[in-house]
Scaffold this motif. Structure first.
Motif, PDB file in Angstrom:
ATOM      1  N   ARG A  36       0.869  -1.175   0.000  1.00  0.00           N
ATOM      2  CA  ARG A  36       0.000   0.000   0.000  1.00  0.00           C
ATOM      3  C   ARG A  36       0.899   1.216   0.000  1.00  0.00           C
ATOM      4  O   ARG A  36       2.014   1.161   0.517  1.00  0.00           O
ATOM      5  CB  ARG A  36      -0.869   0.023   1.260  1.00  0.00           C
ATOM      6  N   ARG A  39      -1.736   7.978   1.378  1.00  0.00           N
ATOM      7  CA  ARG A  39      -2.424   8.997   0.603  1.00  0.00           C
ATOM      8  C   ARG A  39      -1.643  10.304   0.568  1.00  0.00           C
ATOM      9  O   ARG A  39      -1.481  10.923  -0.473  1.00  0.00           O
ATOM     10  CB  ARG A  39      -3.795   9.243   1.243  1.00  0.00           C
ATOM     11  N   ARG A  45       3.522   0.887   2.984  1.00  0.00           N
ATOM     12  CA  ARG A  45       3.073   0.275   4.251  1.00  0.00           C
ATOM     13  C   ARG A  45       2.717  -1.185   4.020  1.00  0.00           C
ATOM     14  O   ARG A  45       2.277  -1.573   2.929  1.00  0.00           O
ATOM     15  CB  ARG A  45       1.819   0.976   4.796  1.00  0.00           C
ATOM     16  N   VAL A  53      -6.173  -4.516  13.786  1.00  0.00           N
ATOM     17  CA  VAL A  53      -6.470  -3.314  14.561  1.00  0.00           C
ATOM     18  C   VAL A  53      -6.048  -2.030  13.844  1.00  0.00           C
ATOM     19  O   VAL A  53      -6.746  -1.023  13.899  1.00  0.00           O
ATOM     20  CB  VAL A  53      -5.779  -3.397  15.951  1.00  0.00           C
ATOM     21  N   CYS A  54      -4.903  -2.043  13.129  1.00  0.00           N
ATOM     22  CA  CYS A  54      -4.291  -0.777  12.699  1.00  0.00           C
ATOM     23  C   CYS A  54      -4.679  -0.329  11.291  1.00  0.00           C
ATOM     24  O   CYS A  54      -4.484   0.831  10.945  1.00  0.00           O
ATOM     25  CB  CYS A  54      -2.773  -0.856  12.811  1.00  0.00           C
ATOM     26  N   PHE A  55      -5.191  -1.199  10.452  1.00  0.00           N
ATOM     27  CA  PHE A  55      -5.584  -0.860   9.079  1.00  0.00           C
ATOM     28  C   PHE A  55      -4.422  -0.371   8.211  1.00  0.00           C
ATOM     29  O   PHE A  55      -4.623   0.307   7.222  1.00  0.00           O
ATOM     30  CB  PHE A  55      -6.738   0.172   9.065  1.00  0.00           C
ATOM     31  N   ASP A  56      -3.190  -0.704   8.600  1.00  0.00           N
ATOM     32  CA  ASP A  56      -2.046  -0.343   7.764  1.00  0.00           C
ATOM     33  C   ASP A  56      -1.931  -1.264   6.551  1.00  0.00           C
ATOM     34  O   ASP A  56      -1.387  -0.878   5.531  1.00  0.00           O
ATOM     35  CB  ASP A  56      -0.750  -0.472   8.579  1.00  0.00           C
ATOM     36  N   ARG A  88     -10.244   4.814   1.793  1.00  0.00           N
ATOM     37  CA  ARG A  88     -11.362   4.637   2.707  1.00  0.00           C
ATOM     38  C   ARG A  88     -12.682   4.960   2.044  1.00  0.00           C
ATOM     39  O   ARG A  88     -13.710   5.045   2.707  1.00  0.00           O
ATOM     40  CB  ARG A  88     -11.168   5.468   3.971  1.00  0.00           C
ATOM     41  N   CYS A  93     -16.369   5.547   9.867  1.00  0.00           N
ATOM     42  CA  CYS A  93     -16.234   5.207  11.285  1.00  0.00           C
ATOM     43  C   CYS A  93     -16.382   6.459  12.135  1.00  0.00           C
ATOM     44  O   CYS A  93     -16.597   7.526  11.614  1.00  0.00           O
ATOM     45  CB  CYS A  93     -14.912   4.527  11.575  1.00  0.00           C
TER      46      CYS A  93
ATOM     47  N   CYS B 393      -2.391   6.546  10.410  1.00  0.00           N
ATOM     48  CA  CYS B 393      -3.477   6.542   9.422  1.00  0.00           C
ATOM     49  C   CYS B 393      -3.542   7.861   8.664  1.00  0.00           C
ATOM     50  O   CYS B 393      -3.582   7.881   7.442  1.00  0.00           O
ATOM     51  CB  CYS B 393      -4.819   6.317  10.110  1.00  0.00           C
ATOM     52  N   GLU B 394      -3.583   8.955   9.423  1.00  0.00           N
ATOM     53  CA  GLU B 394      -3.776  10.266   8.799  1.00  0.00           C
ATOM     54  C   GLU B 394      -2.455  10.985   8.568  1.00  0.00           C
ATOM     55  O   GLU B 394      -2.431  12.137   8.151  1.00  0.00           O
ATOM     56  CB  GLU B 394      -4.704  11.119   9.672  1.00  0.00           C
ATOM     57  N   MET B 424      -8.166  10.154  13.699  1.00  0.00           N
ATOM     58  CA  MET B 424      -9.366  10.261  12.869  1.00  0.00           C
ATOM     59  C   MET B 424      -9.382   9.241  11.742  1.00  0.00           C
ATOM     60  O   MET B 424     -10.298   9.224  10.926  1.00  0.00           O
ATOM     61  CB  MET B 424      -9.461  11.657  12.248  1.00  0.00           C
ATOM     62  N   GLY B 425      -8.352   8.409  11.657  1.00  0.00           N
ATOM     63  CA  GLY B 425      -8.275   7.451  10.550  1.00  0.00           C
ATOM     64  C   GLY B 425      -9.010   6.162  10.849  1.00  0.00           C
ATOM     65  O   GLY B 425      -9.767   6.065  11.818  1.00  0.00           O
ATOM     66  N   LEU B 426      -8.762   5.160  10.021  1.00  0.00           N
ATOM     67  CA  LEU B 426      -9.515   3.910  10.117  1.00  0.00           C
ATOM     68  C   LEU B 426      -9.254   3.141  11.412  1.00  0.00           C
ATOM     69  O   LEU B 426     -10.105   2.385  11.857  1.00  0.00           O
ATOM     70  CB  LEU B 426      -9.212   3.024   8.896  1.00  0.00           C
ATOM     71  N   CYS B 427      -8.077   3.311  12.028  1.00  0.00           N
ATOM     72  CA  CYS B 427      -7.847   2.560  13.273  1.00  0.00           C
ATOM     73  C   CYS B 427      -8.505   3.268  14.440  1.00  0.00           C
ATOM     74  O   CYS B 427      -8.503   2.751  15.558  1.00  0.00           O
ATOM     75  CB  CYS B 427      -6.366   2.334  13.535  1.00  0.00           C
ATOM     76  N   GLN B 428      -9.065   4.433  14.204  1.00  0.00           N
ATOM     77  CA  GLN B 428      -9.871   5.158  15.188  1.00  0.00           C
ATOM     78  C   GLN B 428      -9.086   5.486  16.457  1.00  0.00           C
ATOM     79  O   GLN B 428      -9.626   5.454  17.562  1.00  0.00           O
ATOM     80  CB  GLN B 428     -11.119   4.348  15.538  1.00  0.00           C
TER      81      GLN B 428
END
Ligand code: FAD
Ligand code: FES
Lengths: 93, 481
Positions: A36, A39, A45, A53-56, A88, A93, B393-394, B424-428
């Protein structure tokens, strides 16, 4: 341990995997560490937390973006592609 | 946040809905079903076991501790099939009080479901706690738990030359496992200096087995000639597309780096963890009273029956404090016995309860001693550069977080989150919440409070959802399928 080996494709290269293995685990076992690009800064990543958990580790699998490679099991013939951005688009969320 | 339409029709109402099928949730479900309660056991993963017993289909358990205990629990799930509804692959994104009970909203294979219960048990466990450092977003830097999960759950060694760093007893089994699997561990860098438990003799006597386990890992490290360095950690990772090395430095008691102590080491992988953060958003959603535990984490407060402050809501395992799998099993059984008693009237055996409470006290005191032995003092903030990423995330850096306080006048993490977007990203905010709270408190000239942590841990939607699900709400079609 179940070990029927098969392959899936990652950016047009064949990656071997074992039955029940996650997409991320198979990629890492093949020496691939990122799939990935972020942005904002365009940084690579891959896996960080390894447990969803981390969405990396987001990746595009069979055309669907935003899949967490660390929790999705690999299947024979899957088409896995590098994902650009956090992707996203359809997640809230 | 009730976005689902009213009850679409009669649906099974369970006595107990258990959220999480790790050691705590499994023990809860089996104990409660054995007392005649109708139980739903809900977990996002494909198989029960949680973090401790993470495994693949067909795994014989060779890589796992206490696998016999897991097998007995799994057999227990089977034996009580008539009462126990095991929902694997269900991600819980919201729990709310509805009527006399609770509705648990889940997502399974892209579709929304509702699971109803008279009581709920929050057994959602924990994940690795992190503090940022320059280079920590470089591929090849993994959490210690990720490296462990890859090894035990996937049969994959994360790299060839690996530095293990952070703080806490968990670093030892991770390093020992890697060494046994053939990786070259270049060192275990323990930022703390765990003092001998000699200061807490009572705790030592009651937990000799656990200490012996730690000693066993140290022997494995010695056999593989792996250096174990205390008051030392990885303060930077190097490499652009993948890790090529790390900077390791000695620390003072407050974790500021000692001048002149930095040295670089070649390696391709870093496994890092600074303890664990309990997964508490479902407890927060339900309005449970929260408190700061000895390790500085936000946890759900429970009584001797594992009851939270909210009627009908129990919590067990690491959601109410990090303490390891054995404590989770004890708390799970207690929660299961009490929730079954409350819903079916099946009175538990007094002696069993007394024994569980004694063991809980012993394990909790050991956990508290570990928390004291492995604190995370604030000096990690001195390892940061202004452009070190805090929110992965951000991609929010240290400067942006500090600026939100010093220039924009924010005084708490929640406001900083709104101005600068960390969390504020996907991992909240799961990954950066602890660090953001620490940076904001520092910039505001004070200590971190429970309110700071709650500001980063409140998640009305516990997991990111496809927009379609939110827009449609649960249409009833998926209910109780
Ligand atoms: C990555 C990782 C690896 C670890 N490995 C080890 C190890 O090898 N040895 C060891 O001694 N300790 C290990 N630990 C420590 C571990 O936390 C404890 O040993 C133990 O697993 C805690 O048990 P628990 O039941 O309280 O929570 P967990 O085992 O964490 O179980 C919680 C369960 O809740 C589920 N869950 C959470 N939120 C949701 C949701 N919203 N929807 C649906 N399901 C949800 C999770 O999928 C998980 O299965 C590890 C921790 C982590 C984070
Ligand atoms: S690595 Fe964290 S979600 Fe996959």
């Amino acid at each position: 341990m179940s070990t029927s080996p098969f392959t899936f494709s990652f950016d047009d290269r064949a990656v071997p995997a074992e039955d029940g293995q996650s997409v991320a685990a198979a990629l890492i076992a093949s020496g691939i560490r990122s799939w990935r690009v972020t942005r904002v800064e365009g940084r690579p990543r891959g896996v960080f937390c390894g447990i969803g958990v981390c969405f990396d580790c987001l990746v595009t699998i069979n055309g669907s973006p935003n899949q967490r490679a660390c929790v999705i099991e690999a299947h024979p013939g899957d088409v896995v592609r590098t994902q650009e951005g956090a992707g996203r688009a359809d997640l809230a969320c | 946040m009730p976005i689902s339409p009213a009850e679409p029709g009669p649906a099974a109402v369970h006595d107990i809905v258990v959220l999480g099928a790790g050691p705590a949730g499994l023990a809860t479900a089996v104990a409660a079903a054995a007392r005649g309660a109708r139980v739903a056991l809900v977990d996002a993963g494909p198989r029960p076991g949680g973090q401790y017993w993470r495994h693949r289909a067909g795994d014989d358990g060779a890589a796992h501790h206490d696998w016999d205990r897991f097998r007995r629990l799994r057999d227990g799930l089977d034996a009580h099939r008539d009462l126990l509804d095991h929902r694997s692959g269900h991600t819980v994104w919201h729990v709310e009080r509805t009527g006399a009970g609770f509705t648990v909203h889940t997502l399974h294979a892209g579709r929304p479901y509702e699971i109803r219960g008279r009581t709920v048990v929050v057994a959602t466990g924990a994940y690795d706690r992190q503090v940022p450092f320059p280079g920590w977003t470089t591929p090849g830097v993994f959490t210690a738990g990720a490296v462990q999960a890859l090894l035990k759950g996937q049969g994959v060694v994360a790299g060839r030359r690996i530095a293990v760093a952070g703080t806490g007893p968990f670093l030892l089994p991770v390093a020992a496992g890697l060494a046994e699997a053939g990786a070259e561990v270049v060192g275990v860098f323990e930022a703390g200096r765990p003092l001998a438990f000699g200061r807490h003799p009572f705790t030592v006597v009651r937990n000799a087995a656990k200490l012996a386990e730690g000693a066993g890992y140290l022997r494995t490290l010695a056999r593989h000639r792996i250096p174990y360095r205390t008051r030392t950690t990885v303060v930077a990772a190097h490499g652009t597309d993948s890790v090529t090395g790390v900077t390791v430095a000695r620390l003072d008691a407050g974790w500021r780096t000692l001048p002149g102590s930095a040295r670089t080491l070649d390696c391709d992988t870093v496994a890092v963890g600074y303890g664990f953060t309990p997964q508490t958003e479902l407890a927060v959603q339900l309005g449970c009273a929260m408190e700061r535990d000895g390790d500085g984490s936000l946890v759900a407060r429970v009584d001797s029956r594992q009851r939270s402050s909210v009627d009908g809501v129990y919590a067990a395992g690491e959601a109410c404090g990090v303490g390891g799998a054995r404590l989770s099993l004890i708390e799970g059984e207690l929660a299961g016995l009490h929730a079954a008693w409350a819903t079916t009237g099946a009175r538990p055996d007094r002696r069993r309860l007394a024994r569980l409470l004694r063991r809980r006290a012993a394990q909790r005191s050991f956990a508290a001693a570990l928390h004291r032995a492995y604190p995370v003092p604030g000096g990690w903030r001195t390892w940061l550069e202004e452009d070190t990423v805090v929110c992965r995330c951000e991609e929010v850096d240290v400067a942006a977080v500090r600026r939100a306080v010093t220039e924009l006048g924010a005084t708490d993490p929640r406001t900083v989150k709104l101005c600068a977007r960390p969390g504020m990203g996907l991992c909240q905010g799961r990954v950066c919440g602890y660090a953001t709270a620490g940076l904001v408190a520092e910039a505001d000239g004070r200590e971190v409070t429970a309110d700071d942590l709650r500001g980063m841990a409140g998640r009305p939607i516990a997991q990111p959802l496809p927009l379609g699900v939110l827009a449609a709400g649960a249409d009833g079609a998926g209910n109780e399928a």
